[in-house]
Design a protein around this motif. Structure first.
Motif, PDB file in Angstrom:
ATOM      1  N   VAL A  75       0.839  -1.208   0.000  1.00  0.00           N
ATOM      2  CA  VAL A  75       0.000   0.000   0.000  1.00  0.00           C
ATOM      3  C   VAL A  75       0.868   1.249   0.000  1.00  0.00           C
ATOM      4  O   VAL A  75       0.614   2.199  -0.741  1.00  0.00           O
ATOM      5  CB  VAL A  75      -0.972  -0.012   1.206  1.00  0.00           C
ATOM      6  CG1 VAL A  75      -1.593   1.353   1.425  1.00  0.00           C
ATOM      7  CG2 VAL A  75      -2.051  -1.062   1.004  1.00  0.00           C
ATOM      8  N   VAL A  76       1.927   1.259   0.814  1.00  0.00           N
ATOM      9  CA  VAL A  76       2.830   2.420   0.850  1.00  0.00           C
ATOM     10  C   VAL A  76       3.480   2.618  -0.522  1.00  0.00           C
ATOM     11  O   VAL A  76       3.529   3.738  -1.044  1.00  0.00           O
ATOM     12  CB  VAL A  76       3.896   2.260   1.956  1.00  0.00           C
ATOM     13  CG1 VAL A  76       4.998   3.300   1.822  1.00  0.00           C
ATOM     14  CG2 VAL A  76       3.242   2.346   3.331  1.00  0.00           C
ATOM     15  N   LEU A  77       3.963   1.531  -1.129  1.00  0.00           N
ATOM     16  CA  LEU A  77       4.572   1.635  -2.457  1.00  0.00           C
ATOM     17  C   LEU A  77       3.563   2.119  -3.496  1.00  0.00           C
ATOM     18  O   LEU A  77       3.892   2.924  -4.369  1.00  0.00           O
ATOM     19  CB  LEU A  77       5.160   0.290  -2.883  1.00  0.00           C
ATOM     20  CG  LEU A  77       6.411  -0.162  -2.131  1.00  0.00           C
ATOM     21  CD1 LEU A  77       6.805  -1.565  -2.557  1.00  0.00           C
ATOM     22  CD2 LEU A  77       7.558   0.809  -2.335  1.00  0.00           C
ATOM     23  N   ALA A  78       2.328   1.612  -3.404  1.00  0.00           N
ATOM     24  CA  ALA A  78       1.291   2.027  -4.349  1.00  0.00           C
ATOM     25  C   ALA A  78       0.999   3.513  -4.236  1.00  0.00           C
ATOM     26  O   ALA A  78       0.840   4.206  -5.242  1.00  0.00           O
ATOM     27  CB  ALA A  78       0.017   1.215  -4.116  1.00  0.00           C
ATOM     28  N   VAL A  79       0.964   4.033  -3.008  1.00  0.00           N
ATOM     29  CA  VAL A  79       0.692   5.459  -2.804  1.00  0.00           C
ATOM     30  C   VAL A  79       1.878   6.300  -3.266  1.00  0.00           C
ATOM     31  O   VAL A  79       1.717   7.291  -3.979  1.00  0.00           O
ATOM     32  CB  VAL A  79       0.355   5.739  -1.321  1.00  0.00           C
ATOM     33  CG1 VAL A  79       0.347   7.218  -1.028  1.00  0.00           C
ATOM     34  CG2 VAL A  79      -0.975   5.108  -0.955  1.00  0.00           C
ATOM     35  N   VAL A  80       3.082   5.897  -2.910  1.00  0.00           N
ATOM     36  CA  VAL A  80       4.273   6.671  -3.259  1.00  0.00           C
ATOM     37  C   VAL A  80       4.490   6.707  -4.773  1.00  0.00           C
ATOM     38  O   VAL A  80       4.831   7.742  -5.330  1.00  0.00           O
ATOM     39  CB  VAL A  80       5.517   6.091  -2.542  1.00  0.00           C
ATOM     40  CG1 VAL A  80       6.808   6.692  -3.089  1.00  0.00           C
ATOM     41  CG2 VAL A  80       5.419   6.328  -1.039  1.00  0.00           C
TER      42      VAL A  80
END
Length: 194
Positions: A42-47
């Motif tokens: 999720v963090v990678l997807a947002v970043v």
């Protein structure tokens, strides 16, 4: 000083409970690792502005089969080239994912993109005026239906109940078993008198 130790028999209930506890701990550790992986994704997807697209039609076959799941990244339209497969928004209608056949700069930082599905006989009816698009990074055949099923309230409810039960089990206080516990009895040294 003398000590005596009692051990549970190898086939006893305590040994079986220990095996069950180890299996449940393994499931709990696997669930924790899965949760950590989800948080990282999720963090990678947002970043990196990454999302998923589900292909319900075969307009991009054979490159992307019907029922595939594609990973896409939002990029400025200026970074797109002829031959790229991109997803564009179409206002009130569903987004469309096709191959870019031409791209031209337009007014106000917008780009006019003409697209065509690989399986379609001709280009899309009109060019799309966009500032950003979602570029297809890769696709995985056959994953659209399972991923879509994860959006079902029944599946989400079941997963929620299963995770809740696992957390309750992990945090539930356990009674100490005397059958499987090692006990030591210490005796004080005494002098024998004759």
């Amino acid at each position: 000083m003398s000590t005596s130790t009692r051990h549970a028999a190898p086939g006893s209930d305590a040994g079986r409970r220990s095996l069950t506890d180890r299996a449940l701990n393994a499931v709990l550790n696997l669930a924790a690792a899965g949760g950590a992986l989800c948080i990282v994704l999720v963090v990678l997807a947002v970043v990196f502005d990454i999302s998923l697209i589900l292909f319900r039609t075969g307009s991009m076959e054979p490159a992307i089969a019907q029922g595939s799941l594609a990973v896409v990244r939002e990029v400025p339209a200026s970074e797109v080239g002829v031959g790229d497969v991109v997803t564009v928004e179409r206002g009130e209608r569903l987004p469309i994912t096709h191959r870019v056949t031409s791209i031209e700069p337009a007014a106000d930082g917008r780009w006019e993109i003409t697209m065509q599905g690989d399986a379609n006989p001709g280009p899309d009816p009109a060019p799309y005026s966009v500032t950003t698009v979602r570029l297809v990074l890769f696709s995985i055949p056959g994953l659209a239906r399972p991923v879509a099923a994860l959006n079902s309230p029944w599946v989400l409810g079941g997963v929620t109940l299963a995770v809740s039960a696992l957390v309750v089990w992990a945090l539930w206080p356990r009674a100490r078993s005397t059958a499987g516990a090692h006990s030591t009895e210490d005796t004080e040294d005494t002098e024998d008198t004759v």
